[in-house]
Every structure is written in C-alpha cells, then in structure tokens.
Write a protein that holds these residues in place. Structure first.
Motif: not given
Length: 297
Positions: A9-11, A198-203, A213-216
């Motif tokens: 998760e983004e911190r 890695g896979l990052y979800i922006l929106n 899975f959701e953004p951030k």
C-alpha cells in the motif's frame, strides 16, 4: 496457488513542501528487478501561493525516471540541462558517479492555480556502471512506442516488451509499461515479461485470483510469467520490473551503491559542496541527520 507474492500500500511521505505516496522501498520488498524507489506524486492541487520547490540535491549510483500524468515540472541539473517536463514525456537522468538537480514549478505557473500528478522512480545501475559519467535524456510523448489491442492501449515508457523498445537509454534488462482499458478486459502478458514484475494500479481496479485490488496498491508477482489479470472499465495500471541485480544495494538519502564507501564519499562531498552545482542556483537541500543505513536485498 496465488501468483501474488506481496501487496504494498502507498505510505505518505513528506519530501519538503510536498506529500507523496511511497511504494518502494518496502520493508518486505526492497526492490523489484532493478527498480529501487517509486513515489506517487499527487494528485495535488496548488494555489497561486503554493509551488513545488525541491532545491538542488545530489544522486549517485542510479537513474531517475520522471513521468507525469498532469502538471509541469522544471528540471535543472549540473550538466546545464534546463527543460520543462510535460505529461506523457519521460525525463531520464543517470547520476552515475554524481549529479545534482532541482525540480520546481515553472516560473510562468508560479502565480496561478495548478495541479501535479505523476511518478518519480529510481532505477539502480549495474555495479560496473555505478561510477559512469552522468547524463540526461528526454523523450517526448510521440517518441514512445504505443499500440492498441481492442479496447486496451499500451505505452512502453522504458525498456523492452513484445519486441518493442523505448528510446530511453536503460542500462539493464527492464520494462516499464502503461496499460489503459476502456472496457472490462482480461490481460495476459506473462509470456512477454522477465525477471521480477510489479503491477501498480493508478485508477480503476484489477481483479485476479478471486480478489479485487484498488488504486494506490502495488502487487508483486511470484512469477512474472504467470501475469494474468482482469482490468475494470476505465482503468490504468503500470507493469514494471526486469532482471534483478545480483548484488545487494545500500541506500542513504539520494545515494544508492553496492559499496558503503561510495555512500560515505558522496556524503562528505555534499557536506563540502564538492559536487558540480546547478548553474544559476545557490540554495541546496542539506544532508539529513544520520539514520541507520539501509541495506537493500
């Protein structure tokens, strides 16, 4: 068996007068391939009295990648580069043995309302290139490989993927890929990936293995070859990774190295202001208080 090894998760982190979401490094996953640091900037709305101002600061042992979704940043560095970064463009700065740069709101926007949203990324250099000469490369949006597969659009920001190559001059096998879907779509790209992914979800959202899975959120795969997922309509994700570097890395502030002595040398040089300065700028970010050095696996 689940192919998701870790969910990060983004911190929130403060980088001066600006808040970001920190993704890497993470205590349980310091690097993904050669990617050693990722911050999600914004989306931030700034008034006519607020601006991004990151004074001159140094880097060693890495390349920085700046990619904006919205807004503008004026980049200046000790090579004499002075260029405005616009959305969809790539700024790739290779520090090598040492470079200094500043990042600020452009002068013509400093007295108006503005937004800023993007990613700032560090990619560690291979050990034999850690002390290479510093360099700078800028790619316009039109220079990046883009293609469409049905309702899914792809943009290769850096590295290689599916026989395509970004013009960004990377120094180890890697990929940084943008995927946008207008409708719900299943995406299967594992056979075209390599190393760690890695896979990052922006929106939007991503569904895989019965979970949504959701953004951030950053999803780290156990096996990049098994990378399959479903994107919801109007979603944007970023796939990044590549071959991991064989050596451990030390990271201290803006310095990355395989050898602790390189870190200590850079610290002393910055204390003494012995790096080549950014032309026309006299302020600088001081060396932070001494924390424990962080060794990255």
């Amino acid at each position: 068996m689940s192919n998701i090894n870790l969910i990060i998760e983004e911190r929130p982190r403060n980088i001066g007068n600006f808040m970001v979401g920190r993704l890497l490094p993470f205590k349980d996953k310091r690097m993904v391939g050669p990617f050693i640091f990722i911050d999600h900037m914004g989306p931030a709305t700034m008034t006519e009295r607020e601006n991004m101002d990151v004074p001159p600061h140094p880097h060693i042992g890495l390349s920085t990648l700046t990619y904006l979704f919205e807004g503008n940043i004026m980049h200046k560095d000790s090579l004499g580069t002075e260029i405005e970064i616009l959305p969809g463009q790539v700024n790739w700065m290779t520090a090598g043995k040492g470079i200094v740069h500043s990042e600020r709101t452009p002068e013509y926007l400093r007295h108006s309302d503005k937004t800023l949203h993007g990613l700032q990324i560090w990619v560690a250099l291979p050990k034999d290139l850690e002390e290479m000469e510093c360099s700078f490369f800028h790619a316009d949006e039109k220079d990046l490989p883009k293609w469409q597969e049905g309702d899914v659009s792809y943009c290769l920001i850096a590295g290689t993927f599916k026989g395509k190559a970004s013009p960004v001059p990377v120094y180890s096998p890697l990929y940084f890929l943008e995927i946008k879907s207008e409708t719900e779509q299943e995406i299967t790209i594992g056979n075209d990936l390599y190393g760690e992914a890695g896979l990052y979800i922006l929106n939007g959202s991503v569904t895989g293995e019965g979970h949504t899975f959701e953004p951030k959120q950053l999803l780290v795969a156990k096996d990049s070859k098994l990378c399959t997922f479903t994107m919801a309509a109007n979603s944007t994700v970023y796939i990044f990774g590549g071959e991991p570097l064989p050596e451990d890395r030390y990271i201290y502030w803006n310095f990355v190295a395989t050898d602790h002595e390189h870190i200590e040398k850079a610290k002393e040089m910055w204390k003494e202001q012995a790096f080549v300065p950014v032309p026309g700028e006299t302020d600088f970010v001081p060396l932070p208080p001494e924390p424990s050095n962080l060794k990255l696996k």
